[in-house]
Design a protein around this motif. Structure first.
Motif, PDB file in Angstrom:
ATOM      1  N   GLU A   1       0.775  -1.178   0.056  1.00  0.00           N
ATOM      2  CA  GLU A   1       0.131   0.140  -0.047  1.00  0.00           C
ATOM      3  C   GLU A   1       0.748   1.226  -0.094  1.00  0.00           C
ATOM      4  N   GLN A   2       2.042   1.272   0.787  1.00  0.00           N
ATOM      5  CA  GLN A   2       2.874   2.242   0.965  1.00  0.00           C
ATOM      6  C   GLN A   2       3.461   2.787  -0.620  1.00  0.00           C
ATOM      7  N   ILE A   3       3.943   1.283  -1.245  1.00  0.00           N
ATOM      8  CA  ILE A   3       4.602   1.628  -2.528  1.00  0.00           C
ATOM      9  C   ILE A   3       3.383   2.189  -3.352  1.00  0.00           C
ATOM     10  N   CYS A   4       2.240   1.527  -3.451  1.00  0.00           N
ATOM     11  CA  CYS A   4       1.263   2.036  -4.200  1.00  0.00           C
ATOM     12  C   CYS A   4       1.036   3.605  -4.334  1.00  0.00           C
ATOM     13  N   ALA A   5       1.016   4.048  -3.093  1.00  0.00           N
ATOM     14  CA  ALA A   5       0.910   5.469  -3.019  1.00  0.00           C
ATOM     15  C   ALA A   5       1.952   6.394  -3.560  1.00  0.00           C
ATOM     16  N   GLU A   6       3.145   5.875  -3.413  1.00  0.00           N
ATOM     17  CA  GLU A   6       4.385   6.513  -3.659  1.00  0.00           C
ATOM     18  C   GLU A   6       4.239   6.647  -5.468  1.00  0.00           C
ATOM     19  N   ILE A   7       4.105   5.305  -5.986  1.00  0.00           N
ATOM     20  CA  ILE A   7       4.045   5.516  -7.449  1.00  0.00           C
ATOM     21  C   ILE A   7       2.866   6.091  -8.107  1.00  0.00           C
ATOM     22  N   LEU A   8       1.573   6.294  -7.411  1.00  0.00           N
ATOM     23  CA  LEU A   8       0.353   6.849  -7.789  1.00  0.00           C
ATOM     24  C   LEU A   8       0.919   8.293  -7.868  1.00  0.00           C
ATOM     25  N   GLU A   9       1.693   8.824  -6.681  1.00  0.00           N
ATOM     26  CA  GLU A   9       1.942  10.196  -6.536  1.00  0.00           C
ATOM     27  C   GLU A   9       2.908  10.562  -7.858  1.00  0.00           C
ATOM     28  N   GLU A  10       3.787   9.607  -8.331  1.00  0.00           N
ATOM     29  CA  GLU A  10       4.739  10.119  -9.232  1.00  0.00           C
ATOM     30  C   GLU A  10       4.041   9.951 -10.641  1.00  0.00           C
ATOM     31  N   VAL A  11       2.987   9.158 -10.887  1.00  0.00           N
ATOM     32  CA  VAL A  11       2.497   9.165 -12.297  1.00  0.00           C
ATOM     33  C   VAL A  11       1.166   9.937 -12.583  1.00  0.00           C
ATOM     34  N   GLN A  12       0.395  10.081 -11.683  1.00  0.00           N
ATOM     35  CA  GLN A  12      -1.090  10.480 -11.773  1.00  0.00           C
ATOM     36  C   GLN A  12      -1.266  11.854 -12.581  1.00  0.00           C
ATOM     37  N   GLU A  13       0.008  12.509 -12.365  1.00  0.00           N
ATOM     38  CA  GLU A  13      -0.073  13.915 -13.122  1.00  0.00           C
ATOM     39  C   GLU A  13       0.585  13.658 -14.418  1.00  0.00           C
ATOM     40  N   LYS A  14       1.183  12.861 -14.738  1.00  0.00           N
ATOM     41  CA  LYS A  14       1.898  12.517 -15.988  1.00  0.00           C
ATOM     42  C   LYS A  14       1.125  12.290 -17.243  1.00  0.00           C
ATOM     43  N   LYS A  15       1.097  13.415 -18.159  1.00  0.00           N
ATOM     44  CA  LYS A  15       0.546  13.143 -19.394  1.00  0.00           C
ATOM     45  C   LYS A  15       1.138  13.869 -20.435  1.00  0.00           C
ATOM     46  N   PHE A  16       1.415  13.555 -21.535  1.00  0.00           N
ATOM     47  CA  PHE A  16       2.063  14.211 -22.556  1.00  0.00           C
ATOM     48  C   PHE A  16       0.856  14.664 -23.636  1.00  0.00           C
ATOM     49  N   ALA A  17       0.837  15.980 -23.892  1.00  0.00           N
ATOM     50  CA  ALA A  17      -0.344  16.429 -24.480  1.00  0.00           C
ATOM     51  C   ALA A  17       0.196  16.350 -26.135  1.00  0.00           C
ATOM     52  N   THR A  18       0.096  15.335 -26.661  1.00  0.00           N
ATOM     53  CA  THR A  18       0.343  14.893 -27.980  1.00  0.00           C
ATOM     54  C   THR A  18      -0.443  15.439 -29.049  1.00  0.00           C
ATOM     55  N   ASP A  19      -1.655  15.595 -28.915  1.00  0.00           N
ATOM     56  CA  ASP A  19      -2.625  16.119 -29.697  1.00  0.00           C
ATOM     57  C   ASP A  19      -2.219  17.621 -30.010  1.00  0.00           C
ATOM     58  N   ASP A  20      -1.982  18.297 -28.900  1.00  0.00           N
ATOM     59  CA  ASP A  20      -1.827  19.884 -28.974  1.00  0.00           C
ATOM     60  C   ASP A  20      -0.499  20.060 -29.743  1.00  0.00           C
ATOM     61  N   VAL A  21       0.475  19.111 -29.374  1.00  0.00           N
ATOM     62  CA  VAL A  21       1.977  19.273 -29.860  1.00  0.00           C
ATOM     63  C   VAL A  21       1.700  19.063 -31.494  1.00  0.00           C
ATOM     64  N   GLY A  22       0.989  17.887 -31.844  1.00  0.00           N
ATOM     65  CA  GLY A  22       0.950  17.561 -33.267  1.00  0.00           C
ATOM     66  C   GLY A  22       0.011  18.717 -33.940  1.00  0.00           C
ATOM     67  N   ARG A  23      -0.931  19.275 -33.510  1.00  0.00           N
ATOM     68  CA  ARG A  23      -1.655  20.537 -33.937  1.00  0.00           C
ATOM     69  C   ARG A  23      -0.942  21.840 -34.198  1.00  0.00           C
ATOM     70  N   SER A  24       0.122  21.940 -33.349  1.00  0.00           N
ATOM     71  CA  SER A  24       1.203  23.194 -33.268  1.00  0.00           C
ATOM     72  C   SER A  24       1.812  23.011 -34.463  1.00  0.00           C
ATOM     73  N   MET A  25       2.245  21.874 -34.946  1.00  0.00           N
ATOM     74  CA  MET A  25       3.164  21.769 -36.115  1.00  0.00           C
ATOM     75  C   MET A  25       2.436  21.703 -37.314  1.00  0.00           C
TER      76      MET A  25
END
Length: 358
Positions: free
Chosen positions: A88-112
């Motif tokens: 449970e402790q490790i689960c909370a740590e990893i969740l904190e590391e990845v839950q906000e991680k997302k690359f805006a590929t659609d926006d970047v693709g449209r910008s070019m």
């Protein structure tokens, strides 16, 4: 005739002279103790073999029912936590590391514009999509597991398997399927995941240009980046893709010392030699130092060129793999300068490894 090749005097055993059967038996009895040198390999190969044996033995012990379970005592320190509380402790740590991680590929693709999207841009967009898929699956599974720990969801078999993997420092099945080739334990894998995200963040901030030095060990699909180098050569020089190959030129620079992009290819880092070392003074392959299992290569300039019919005798065509277990994670053949005959390095099993799992 010397029976032990390329030992350089460290071990010697000549072939027997012509004689009766009894003389051959007597000569076999004089054979030195078994050594990696017998097979043309460096003595470090035995260290690696024994290390792998130890790791496999301890993994087997940890997999035994009840082995490694926390003891009694009721204390709150880590040594007395139950497996599920550790998970449970490790689960909370990893969740904190990845839950906000997302690359805006659609926006970047449209910008070019379509003209601005070159082979490199498509590769990095694809890498960001791969990372988004992995991170989404991680977040989804970990959020479900946290609800299970809190009693808000019934613990399914899949959730229990995930919890067991977190406790045992192993990668869950779906993370392996959606992720990148790796032999790392979970803690080291998490750190490597963050490093990969940093490189993608650098590109997202300036999508028209790739980093001055691309760490290909941090790519899901390094072959696609090398193919992009060939595609760019096709566009610039009007050559046929199937008649090109990637050539490697080892520089004397570290990544921090490269102040500009390569003029005729791409600067790449993240390669480690196994079975030999790279000598910067002579700019060629040399024997490994004792107990030095891997040596990091300087920045390598990867560029495309037409396939050469003639083989350079001062080159070793070095296979490159993603991870130390090698197959089936082959990437490409690199050309490394050598003073010794190339057969020496073939027999020694010399290869470039991208992610050594340190």
């Amino acid at each position: 005739l010397e029976m032990i090749p390329y030992a350089d005097g460290k071990l010697s055993w000549p072939s027997p002279p012509p004689g009766p059967h009894e003389k051959y038996i007597e000569h076999i009895e004089t054979m030195p103790p078994e050594s990696p040198l017998f097979f043309g390999m460096h003595p470090n190969a035995e260290i690696n073999f024994r290390t792998v044996q130890c790791v496999q033995t301890f993994e087997m012990l940890l997999s035994l029912p009840g082995f490694g379970a926390g003891g009694g005592g009721g204390g709150e320190d880590e040594n007395t936590q139950s497996p599920m509380s550790i998970a449970e402790q490790i689960c909370a740590e990893i969740l904190e590391e990845v839950q906000e991680k997302k690359f805006a590929t659609d926006d970047v693709g449209r910008s070019m514009s379509e003209e601005e999207k070159g082979p490199y841009q498509f590769v990095f967009l694809q890498e960001c999509e791969y990372m988004n898929g992995l991170v989404y699956e991680m977040g989804r599974g970990l959020q479900e597991l946290m609800l299970g720990f809190k009693g808000e969801l019934t613990m399914s078999e899949v959730m229990e398997d995930l919890a067991n993997c977190l406790f045992a420092e192993k990668l869950p099945m779906w993370w392996v399927k959606l992720g990148f080739a790796s032999t790392r334990p979970l803690r080291s894998w998490r750190a490597n995941l963050q490093d990969r995200c940093v490189q993608l963040d650098d590109w997202i901030n300036d999508p028209l240009n790739i980093p001055k030095v691309v760490d290909i060990s941090r790519l899901f699909n390094p072959q696609s980046f090398l193919t992009a180098i060939k595609q760019l050569c096709c566009q610039n020089q009007g050559l046929e893709l199937d008649k090109l190959q990637v050539f490697t030129e080892v520089t004397k620079k570290e990544a921090k010392q490269c102040e500009a992009h390569s003029k005729d290819g791409a600067y790449c880092s993240g390669m480690f030699l196994e079975g030999a070392r790279w000598d910067q003074a002579s700019n060629s392959l040399e024997d490994s130092r004792p107990k030095e299992m891997f040596t990091e290569m300087p920045v390598v300039n990867c560029k495309a060129g037409t396939v050469a019919d003639k083989v350079d005798k001062n080159q070793y065509i070095c296979p490159t793999y993603c991870v130390p277990i090698r197959r089936p994670y082959y990437v490409f053949p690199a050309q490394l300068r050598t003073k010794a005959i190339a057969d020496k390095w073939v027999l020694a099993g010399v290869a470039l490894i991208l992610d050594i799992g340190a």
